[in-house]
Design a protein around this motif. Sequence first.
Motif, PDB file in Angstrom:
ATOM      1  N   UNK A 256      -7.990  -8.897   9.940  1.00  0.00           N
ATOM      2  CA  UNK A 256      -8.662  -9.899   9.097  1.00  0.00           C
ATOM      3  C   UNK A 256      -7.963 -10.001   7.746  1.00  0.00           C
ATOM      4  N   UNK A 257      -7.585  -8.867   7.166  1.00  0.00           N
ATOM      5  CA  UNK A 257      -6.871  -8.876   5.891  1.00  0.00           C
ATOM      6  C   UNK A 257      -5.546  -9.623   6.014  1.00  0.00           C
ATOM      7  N   UNK A 258      -4.857  -9.412   7.106  1.00  0.00           N
ATOM      8  CA  UNK A 258      -3.580 -10.082   7.338  1.00  0.00           C
ATOM      9  C   UNK A 258      -3.759 -11.594   7.460  1.00  0.00           C
ATOM     10  N   UNK A 259      -4.785 -11.989   8.201  1.00  0.00           N
ATOM     11  CA  UNK A 259      -5.083 -13.424   8.317  1.00  0.00           C
ATOM     12  C   UNK A 259      -5.435 -14.025   6.961  1.00  0.00           C
ATOM     13  N   UNK A 260      -6.167 -13.263   6.155  1.00  0.00           N
ATOM     14  CA  UNK A 260      -6.581 -13.748   4.836  1.00  0.00           C
ATOM     15  C   UNK A 260      -5.388 -13.853   3.897  1.00  0.00           C
ATOM     16  N   UNK A 264      -4.071 -17.958   6.823  1.00  0.00           N
ATOM     17  CA  UNK A 264      -4.426 -18.476   8.140  1.00  0.00           C
ATOM     18  C   UNK A 264      -5.932 -18.510   8.334  1.00  0.00           C
ATOM     19  N   UNK A 265      -6.645 -17.540   7.771  1.00  0.00           N
ATOM     20  CA  UNK A 265      -8.072 -17.405   8.027  1.00  0.00           C
ATOM     21  C   UNK A 265      -8.849 -18.661   7.635  1.00  0.00           C
ATOM     22  N   UNK A 266      -8.494 -19.250   6.519  1.00  0.00           N
ATOM     23  CA  UNK A 266      -9.256 -20.409   6.036  1.00  0.00           C
ATOM     24  C   UNK A 266      -9.069 -21.641   6.925  1.00  0.00           C
ATOM     25  N   UNK A 469       3.972   4.085   7.583  1.00  0.00           N
ATOM     26  CA  UNK A 469       3.075   5.042   8.245  1.00  0.00           C
ATOM     27  C   UNK A 469       2.690   6.125   7.252  1.00  0.00           C
ATOM     28  N   UNK A 470       1.476   6.662   7.416  1.00  0.00           N
ATOM     29  CA  UNK A 470       1.006   7.720   6.528  1.00  0.00           C
ATOM     30  C   UNK A 470      -0.165   8.447   7.169  1.00  0.00           C
ATOM     31  N   UNK A 471      -0.406   9.655   6.704  1.00  0.00           N
ATOM     32  CA  UNK A 471      -1.591  10.431   7.059  1.00  0.00           C
ATOM     33  C   UNK A 471      -2.239  10.910   5.767  1.00  0.00           C
ATOM     34  N   UNK A 472      -3.520  11.227   5.841  1.00  0.00           N
ATOM     35  CA  UNK A 472      -4.199  11.716   4.651  1.00  0.00           C
ATOM     36  C   UNK A 472      -5.620  12.105   4.962  1.00  0.00           C
ATOM     37  N   UNK A 473      -6.391  12.469   3.938  1.00  0.00           N
ATOM     38  CA  UNK A 473      -7.796  12.820   4.156  1.00  0.00           C
ATOM     39  C   UNK A 473      -8.538  11.660   4.815  1.00  0.00           C
ATOM     40  N   UNK A 474      -9.215  11.930   5.904  1.00  0.00           N
ATOM     41  CA  UNK A 474      -9.977  10.912   6.633  1.00  0.00           C
ATOM     42  C   UNK A 474      -9.090   9.768   7.128  1.00  0.00           C
ATOM     43  N   UNK A 475      -7.806  10.031   7.295  1.00  0.00           N
ATOM     44  CA  UNK A 475      -6.885   9.026   7.851  1.00  0.00           C
ATOM     45  C   UNK A 475      -6.026   9.688   8.931  1.00  0.00           C
ATOM     46  N   UNK A 476      -6.554   9.793  10.157  1.00  0.00           N
ATOM     47  CA  UNK A 476      -5.803  10.445  11.229  1.00  0.00           C
ATOM     48  C   UNK A 476      -4.882   9.499  11.989  1.00  0.00           C
ATOM     49  N   UNK A 477      -4.965   8.196  11.710  1.00  0.00           N
ATOM     50  CA  UNK A 477      -4.135   7.219  12.418  1.00  0.00           C
ATOM     51  C   UNK A 477      -2.993   6.791  11.504  1.00  0.00           C
ATOM     52  N   UNK A 478      -1.756   7.025  11.944  1.00  0.00           N
ATOM     53  CA  UNK A 478      -0.615   6.964  11.036  1.00  0.00           C
ATOM     54  C   UNK A 478      -0.116   5.552  10.753  1.00  0.00           C
ATOM     55  N   UNK A 479      -0.149   4.688  11.718  1.00  0.00           N
ATOM     56  CA  UNK A 479       0.504   3.387  11.579  1.00  0.00           C
ATOM     57  C   UNK A 479      -0.149   2.537  10.488  1.00  0.00           C
ATOM     58  N   UNK A 480       0.687   1.912   9.635  1.00  0.00           N
ATOM     59  CA  UNK A 480       0.175   1.103   8.533  1.00  0.00           C
ATOM     60  C   UNK A 480       0.706  -0.323   8.525  1.00  0.00           C
ATOM     61  N   UNK A 481       1.656  -0.661   9.360  1.00  0.00           N
ATOM     62  CA  UNK A 481       2.284  -1.971   9.302  1.00  0.00           C
ATOM     63  C   UNK A 481       1.850  -2.905  10.419  1.00  0.00           C
ATOM     64  N   UNK A 482       1.603  -4.168  10.078  1.00  0.00           N
ATOM     65  CA  UNK A 482       1.285  -5.201  11.061  1.00  0.00           C
ATOM     66  C   UNK A 482       1.934  -6.510  10.638  1.00  0.00           C
ATOM     67  N   UNK A 483       2.306  -7.305  11.647  1.00  0.00           N
ATOM     68  CA  UNK A 483       2.772  -8.666  11.420  1.00  0.00           C
ATOM     69  C   UNK A 483       1.983  -9.598  12.320  1.00  0.00           C
ATOM     70  N   UNK A 499       5.754 -11.958   7.733  1.00  0.00           N
ATOM     71  CA  UNK A 499       6.430 -10.697   7.471  1.00  0.00           C
ATOM     72  C   UNK A 499       5.495  -9.547   7.848  1.00  0.00           C
ATOM     73  N   UNK A 500       6.049  -8.356   7.960  1.00  0.00           N
ATOM     74  CA  UNK A 500       5.219  -7.185   8.219  1.00  0.00           C
ATOM     75  C   UNK A 500       4.568  -6.741   6.909  1.00  0.00           C
ATOM     76  N   UNK A 501       3.248  -6.576   6.947  1.00  0.00           N
ATOM     77  CA  UNK A 501       2.491  -6.174   5.765  1.00  0.00           C
ATOM     78  C   UNK A 501       2.169  -4.685   5.825  1.00  0.00           C
ATOM     79  N   UNK A 502       2.196  -4.040   4.664  1.00  0.00           N
ATOM     80  CA  UNK A 502       1.760  -2.651   4.540  1.00  0.00           C
ATOM     81  C   UNK A 502       0.246  -2.667   4.357  1.00  0.00           C
TER      82      UNK A 502
END
Length: 504
Positions: A256-260, A264-266, A469-483, A499-502
């Motif tokens: 949803x953030x990527x669409x926004x 595209x979302x609007x 990609x990243x890991x951290x407290x309460x973040x067990x899923x590493x992937x951060x990029x989407x296009x 483009x691919x967004x972080x």
Amino acid sequence: MGNRITLLLTLVLAGWVMTGCGNTDTTPAASDLATTSVGPFASTTMEQAGNQAGPTSVTPTTSVVPTTSAVPTTSATPTASETVVAQTTVPKLKPSPSAGSSPDPYQDSTLGESFRGVTASEVRVGFTWIDFDEVNRTFGLNLRWANWLPAFAALVEDLNNRGGILGRQVVLIDRPYLPGGSASAEQACLELTGDEQVFAVLNGFHGPGAETSNECFGTHETILVGGRASVEQLALVDAPWITDDMGNVRRAESFVSLLDQTGVLRDLGPTLVYSTGPGYVEAAEAAVEAIDASGAPAPMSARNQYGGDEPAAIAQLEVVLERARADGVQTILVVGEGVRVLEYLVDQGDQFNLLIHNGESVEPWNLSPPAGIGNAGRIITNTRFRQDDDEQVEGCRRVVEASLGHEVRPTDELDPDERDHWSALTISCRTLALFTQVATAAGPNLTNDSFAEAVANMGPIRIPGERFASLGPDKPDARDGLALAEWSHTTGRWVQVSEEFHLG
């Protein structure tokens, strides 16, 4: 029956295979990560944790346990009072060029028996894999995916030949399983956690019916690297569970953030958010909240209340669509991987725009699109596009090709009758790289607690095939990029449209 199983397996595997169009200039800048060279993998320098890892001079061999359908017998694990554990001094590590002359935190450390499956000289690691040869025999299919074990074993051997993990050799213990139910997955879990006493399991279970068994490892206090955990599953486990992918809830929010952010979302108008099953309810709720927060029209929401009963589920969906038409809905966001739901919605023609929560699940449409897609409306998803210049993937590729004795080519470059070894390579490369980085950061005293602490302190990491990609407290899923990807009715393929967004 055979066609349905083929579709389900295709959707499951597509989430773990790096297919699609190649991007350019997708390697992170040198300033983003400080790394040391570890063969095909890169081990993150942990300044905040005081950990620094690099290759050692040890060149041992790896022990790969052969697959067997029989339950293995093992002697009881000796207690501290029954055996004297040899102590091994960790070899002094040479600092990498990026590390300067900082002192080596492991210089005077010793390795011992720190936890179940961990001794002074080795760490026992389980690996689970779908037996595609048996799937073909059992269901009379002709799936072309190669089994994953040979690729994974080759990468483990390469890792061991370069010193293993802080001087410990990785002892690989594998178990195959069949999708389509939980029986063989549950057996594999119990054998690895009970009989084999592994420290961690890599890959986990994928496929219809099998993925629900992933919490089995955590309920037996065993680390899992792989799969995609639901909120309910994470609440059940007592051991770290991390993945190289993006979790369902965060992916819904990120889509949803990527669409926004792309505007595209609007353009999509009022939206219906539809959850394909109970495992995706939280993700659908997250999507609804994200749409509300964006300022777009408040979405409708509905979910499949009939699980795997496809006729009942489609009958319910028909009722939901009638209401959606009456309320002026223009777009349907499908959260989950319901094969029949997507087929049915595509068959509705251009009545609705279609948003698909997990783009990897529909990458196979490039080769075999659903009937009627030529008459469908706008179809948008989010995904990764293969990076042709990814040094980590290419490093893994060289190792696996040398072991197999032939070239390994990406799925979308294969002829229809060629065996697909690409999924085995990429799954193995990504999963082993993630485990190696975290286990290295955990230090010589490797335990569930030190592994969990390392996850919480990792920050940015390197995942083969991922730009962010990243890991951290309460973040067990590493992937951060989407296009964003959109279905091209002209070319009959998915096309990257942003483009691919972080989105970490």
